[in-house]
Design a protein around this motif. Structure first.
Motif, short mmCIF file in Angstrom:
data_model
loop_
_atom_site.label_atom_id
_atom_site.label_comp_id
_atom_site.label_asym_id
_atom_site.label_seq_id
_atom_site.Cartn_x
_atom_site.Cartn_y
_atom_site.Cartn_z
N ALA A 144 0.71 -1.30 0.09
CA ALA A 144 -0.01 -0.01 0.02
C ALA A 144 0.83 1.34 0.29
O ALA A 144 1.89 1.19 0.47
N ALA A 178 -5.14 4.75 2.79
CA ALA A 178 -4.28 4.22 1.90
C ALA A 178 -4.67 4.70 0.55
O ALA A 178 -5.65 4.94 0.18
N THR A 199 -3.84 0.28 -3.07
CA THR A 199 -3.37 -0.90 -2.49
C THR A 199 -3.24 -2.06 -3.50
O THR A 199 -3.86 -1.85 -4.58
N LEU A 251 -5.58 -4.46 3.95
CA LEU A 251 -4.62 -3.42 3.70
C LEU A 251 -4.99 -2.17 4.35
O LEU A 251 -4.15 -1.44 4.50
N ASN A 252 -6.23 -1.78 4.19
CA ASN A 252 -6.90 -0.36 4.59
C ASN A 252 -6.65 -0.46 6.24
O ASN A 252 -6.15 0.59 6.71
N ALA A 306 -2.78 -0.16 6.91
CA ALA A 306 -2.45 1.25 6.82
C ALA A 306 -2.72 2.20 7.93
O ALA A 306 -2.04 2.95 8.43
#
Length: 123
Positions: A21, A30, A33, A42-43, A46
């Motif tokens: 990311a 983010a 990604t 991934l959020n 982040a």
């Protein structure tokens, strides 16, 4: 010069990469990604890693360290989480985040590749 999408695709090609990311650590969001999925949100990563970066920046300020963070490594039982703070023009407040499978990744090579991605990235 690479754009965000190209940089993330290159990060995803790092041996052992689970996801990557580009993160704005002023907002915790983010900007882009790739990968992750069920294995890694991934959020959420982040936002959480933004707290890590902010804490380290604050600590360096309190200690009066006149230096810059290159990267931050978090080692888990089965993964490496690598955060590379960007210093190129126009990238202040951003970091590249890559999660790696510890059994498949070469940490030294991953750091080298992130440095190259950073050098080619144009925001």
């Amino acid at each position: 010069m690479a754009n965000t999408e190209t940089a993330l695709k290159e990060a995803a090609q790092i041996e052992g990469a689970i996801g990557a990311a580009l993160v704005d650590y002023t907002s915790g969001m983010a900007l882009g990604t790739i990968g992750g999925g069920k294995e890694l949100d991934l959020n959420v990563a982040a936002a959480g890693n933004t707290d890590v970066v902010r804490a380290k920046v604050r600590t360096m300020e309190m200690l009066g360290l006149n230096d810059e963070i290159e990267d931050i490594l978090i080692t888990l039982g089965g993964q490496y989480h690598l955060l590379r703070l960007l210093k190129a023009r126009g990238s202040a407040g951003l970091f590249l985040y890559v999660a790696l499978d510890k059994n498949r990744a070469n940490l030294a090579m991953a750091r080298h590749q992130l440095k190259k991605i950073e050098a080619d990235l144009e925001i």
